[in-house]
Design an enzyme around this catalytic site. Structure first.
Site, mmCIF file in Angstrom:
data_model
loop_
_atom_site.group_PDB
_atom_site.id
_atom_site.type_symbol
_atom_site.label_atom_id
_atom_site.label_comp_id
_atom_site.label_asym_id
_atom_site.label_seq_id
_atom_site.Cartn_x
_atom_site.Cartn_y
_atom_site.Cartn_z
ATOM 1 N NE ARG A 15 -2.006 -1.642 3.543
ATOM 2 C CZ ARG A 15 -2.360 -1.792 4.816
ATOM 3 N NH1 ARG A 15 -3.494 -1.265 5.248
ATOM 4 N NH2 ARG A 15 -1.595 -2.448 5.663
ATOM 5 C CE1 TYR A 93 -4.892 2.267 10.348
ATOM 6 C CE2 TYR A 93 -3.865 1.885 8.229
ATOM 7 C CZ TYR A 93 -4.992 2.113 8.993
ATOM 8 O OH TYR A 93 -6.224 2.178 8.388
ATOM 9 C CG ASP A 197 -20.526 -7.701 18.958
ATOM 10 O OD1 ASP A 197 -19.817 -7.409 17.988
ATOM 11 O OD2 ASP A 197 -20.506 -7.038 20.031
ATOM 12 C CG LEU A 239 -10.988 -2.244 18.725
ATOM 13 C CD1 LEU A 239 -9.756 -2.318 17.847
ATOM 14 C CD2 LEU A 239 -11.791 -1.003 18.369
ATOM 15 C CB ALA A 267 -8.418 -8.822 16.320
ATOM 16 C CB ILE A 300 -5.362 -8.906 5.840
ATOM 17 C CG1 ILE A 300 -5.029 -9.977 6.878
ATOM 18 C CG2 ILE A 300 -6.242 -9.509 4.736
ATOM 19 C CD1 ILE A 300 -6.242 -10.480 7.664
HETATM 20 N N1 LIG Z 1 -5.071 -8.044 10.276
HETATM 21 C C1 LIG Z 1 -5.216 -6.901 9.631
HETATM 22 O O1 LIG Z 1 -4.626 -6.682 8.586
HETATM 23 C C2 LIG Z 1 -6.182 -5.858 10.147
HETATM 24 C C3 LIG Z 1 -6.557 -4.781 9.328
HETATM 25 C C4 LIG Z 1 -7.482 -3.870 9.825
HETATM 26 C C5 LIG Z 1 -7.995 -4.015 11.130
HETATM 27 N N2 LIG Z 1 -7.552 -5.048 11.903
HETATM 28 C C6 LIG Z 1 -8.028 -5.246 13.294
HETATM 29 O O2 LIG Z 1 -9.323 -5.820 13.293
HETATM 30 C C7 LIG Z 1 -9.896 -5.593 14.598
HETATM 31 C C8 LIG Z 1 -11.364 -5.279 14.483
HETATM 32 O O3 LIG Z 1 -11.520 -3.970 13.974
HETATM 33 P P1 LIG Z 1 -12.978 -3.391 13.691
HETATM 34 O O4 LIG Z 1 -12.796 -2.082 13.013
HETATM 35 O O5 LIG Z 1 -13.815 -4.418 13.052
HETATM 36 O O6 LIG Z 1 -13.488 -3.125 15.188
HETATM 37 P P2 LIG Z 1 -14.983 -2.802 15.635
HETATM 38 O O7 LIG Z 1 -14.881 -1.982 16.873
HETATM 39 O O8 LIG Z 1 -15.797 -2.291 14.490
HETATM 40 O O9 LIG Z 1 -15.583 -4.248 15.991
HETATM 41 C C9 LIG Z 1 -15.204 -4.971 17.118
HETATM 42 C C10 LIG Z 1 -16.440 -5.711 17.622
HETATM 43 O O10 LIG Z 1 -16.042 -6.625 18.650
HETATM 44 C C11 LIG Z 1 -17.102 -6.674 19.578
HETATM 45 N N3 LIG Z 1 -16.634 -7.290 20.815
HETATM 46 C C12 LIG Z 1 -15.959 -6.752 21.850
HETATM 47 N N4 LIG Z 1 -15.751 -7.673 22.798
HETATM 48 C C13 LIG Z 1 -16.289 -8.830 22.338
HETATM 49 C C14 LIG Z 1 -16.390 -10.152 22.856
HETATM 50 N N5 LIG Z 1 -15.888 -10.470 24.054
HETATM 51 N N6 LIG Z 1 -17.028 -11.094 22.111
HETATM 52 C C15 LIG Z 1 -17.542 -10.789 20.904
HETATM 53 N N7 LIG Z 1 -17.482 -9.553 20.370
HETATM 54 C C16 LIG Z 1 -16.858 -8.590 21.077
HETATM 55 C C17 LIG Z 1 -17.536 -5.216 19.697
HETATM 56 O O11 LIG Z 1 -18.820 -5.081 20.292
HETATM 57 C C18 LIG Z 1 -17.505 -4.784 18.239
HETATM 58 O O12 LIG Z 1 -18.742 -4.981 17.599
HETATM 59 C C19 LIG Z 1 -9.027 -4.485 15.229
HETATM 60 O O13 LIG Z 1 -8.191 -5.058 16.206
HETATM 61 C C20 LIG Z 1 -8.189 -3.970 14.076
HETATM 62 O O14 LIG Z 1 -6.937 -3.452 14.491
HETATM 63 C C21 LIG Z 1 -6.669 -5.964 11.427
#
Ligand SMILES: NC(=O)c1ccc[n+]([C@@H]2O[C@H](COP(=O)([O-])OP(=O)(O)OC[C@H]3O[C@@H](n4cnc5c(N)ncnc54)[C@H](O)[C@@H]3O)[C@@H](O)[C@H]2O)c1
Length: 374
Positions: A15, A93, A197, A239, A267, A300
């Site tokens: 990117r 980031y 969730d 998250l 995550a 990813i």
């Molecule tokens: N691997 C990668 O390349 C990559 C890229 C982008 C984002 N991410 C990561 O993905 C993760 C998710 O990001 P997002 O924007 O979707 O976050 P988000 O806040 O939109 O979603 C997280 C969800 O998890 C839920 N949650 C919290 N505790 C929980 C539990 N105990 N059980 C079930 N659900 C629960 C929350 O209610 C929320 O709906 C972040 O950690 C982010 O850094 C990774």
């Protein structure tokens, strides 16, 4: 202001922080943009396209040394530490909580670090996390499709409803941006999808967006156990609070899973919600723990670089413009949402979560900004 767009050097990171359209907008605001040759090539953007947009091409050293603001995508890696200095601001980031050595380097240099992932909006959401999370969710599903294939060492399962055989069962924990991305792709191919969730609001929103055959469950230990036993793939999309030290899926719980099951940890928090998660790269994306295949790549979206670059650049540009137009300190003082992303300044850590996780002293951004002159 002079703004530098270096070429990313992380493993398989294709990117680029800015598209030519973003460069043209920064130039239109009177700024000088220096782009390192090849910075856009992985996203299908030529050097020529940047030049036509008004950028100056410059080599790594020049980009880092002559810029007041470095506009990039991923964290700062060891070969870049030597470029850090007090009068430099970095907008990227950072994920400082996950990179102790980088945090040491940022603090030692006294530079200003502003992390995309911690910037908030008026509703308390993370607007610069959202676009990449959606791509990571969709991309994570595609990666599961790839790594379950026999020649990649997977169980040979096709993640689709195929006439005459059992439909695969997929569990997604977290119905946020990433989780919904997985769910939409998985459900579209006819898989049996369950999404868990802790938030009723998130489950309500998921119910409106997803087809009726997607099961929506509260994330409780007993529901999670049921899902672990029956799932072919578990996607972690929570998250996870940076300072949290317990796990939702422990090593022991992996023994509940089917022998050919897979975990895709989108995550990707090391020893986070999934105890056995450790970050991997696109070069070597998977490993096994307790016989369960794990995929834990922390960039990813880079696999879908053209799509991701367009989206990321459009999302970050308003903040980059504000930093450049007002000057970094004034922009941080005036915009509380931008200020929430301030990780370090003048050798002081200003991100509470990293302070707590790494047991380092930290101060609030407001306290540090108040000590600075105009
Ligand atoms: N691997 C990668 O390349 C990559 C890229 C982008 C984002 N991410 C990561 O993905 C993760 C998710 O990001 P997002 O924007 O979707 O976050 P988000 O806040 O939109 O979603 C997280 C969800 O998890 C839920 N949650 C919290 N505790 C929980 C539990 N105990 N059980 C079930 N659900 C629960 C929350 O209610 C929320 O709906 C972040 O950690 C982010 O850094 C990774």
């Amino acid at each position: 202001m002079v703004i530098g767009v270096p070429r990313e050097i992380k493993n398989n990171e294709y990117r680029c922080a800015a598209t030519p359209a973003a460069v043209a907008e920064l130039v239109r605001h009177g700024h000088v943009v220096m782009v390192e040759p090849g910075a856009g090539i992985g996203s299908g953007i030529t050097d020529e396209a940047f030049v036509q947009a008004g950028a100056r091409l410059a080599h790594t050293e020049t980009v880092w040394q002559e810029s007041a603001l470095i506009y990039k995508v991923k964290e700062i890696l060891p070969p870049e530490y030597r470029f850090l200095r007090r009068d430099l601001a970095i907008f990227t980031y950072l994920h400082s909580n996950a990179h102790r050595e980088m945090t040491d380097a940022l603090l030692a240099s006294g530079c200003i670090g502003i992390a995309y992932e911690d910037i908030t909006d008026a509703a308390g959401n993370f607007p610069l996390l959202r676009p990449m999370s959606e791509i990571a969710g969709r991309g994570g599903f595609l990666m599961a499709c790839q790594h379950l294939q026999s020649m990649y060492g997977g169980g040979g399962l096709m993640l689709a409803r195929v006439n005459g055989v059992r439909t695969p069962e997929l569990t997604i924990i977290g119905a946020g941006n990433a989780g919904m991305g997985v769910a939409e792709m998985a459900a579209a191919l006819g898989n049996r999808v369950t999404i868990l969730d802790v938030s009723f609001e998130r489950l309500d929103a998921a119910r409106l967006r997803l087809p009726p055959n997607v099961e929506l469950l509260l994330s409780t230990p007993s529901n999670l156990e049921i899902c672990l036993k029956r799932s072919d793939v578990l996607f972690n999309c929570i998250l996870w609070p940076k300072a949290r030290r317990d796990h939702l899926v422990t090593r022991e719980m992996l023994r509940l899973m089917k022998p050919h099951a897979m975990i895709v940890d989108i995550a990707c928090d090391e020893a986070g919600a999934i105890e056995t998660c450790r970050a991997t790269s696109h070069d070597k994306p998977t490993y096994r723990e307790e016989g369960i295949l794990h995929y834990c790549v922390d960039n990813i979206p880079s696999a879908f670089a053209a799509t991701a670059t367009s989206l990321l650049s459009a999302a970050t540009l308003p903040y980059a413009l504000e930093l450049a137009d007002k000057g970094v300190i004034r922009a941080l003082r005036e915009n509380p949402h931008l200020r929430r992303g301030l990780t370090c300044i003048n050798g002081v850590l200003t991100l509470e979560e990293t302070g707590r996780k790494q047991e380092r002293p930290w101060q609030t951004p407001e306290a540090v900004l108040e000590t600075l002159g105009n």
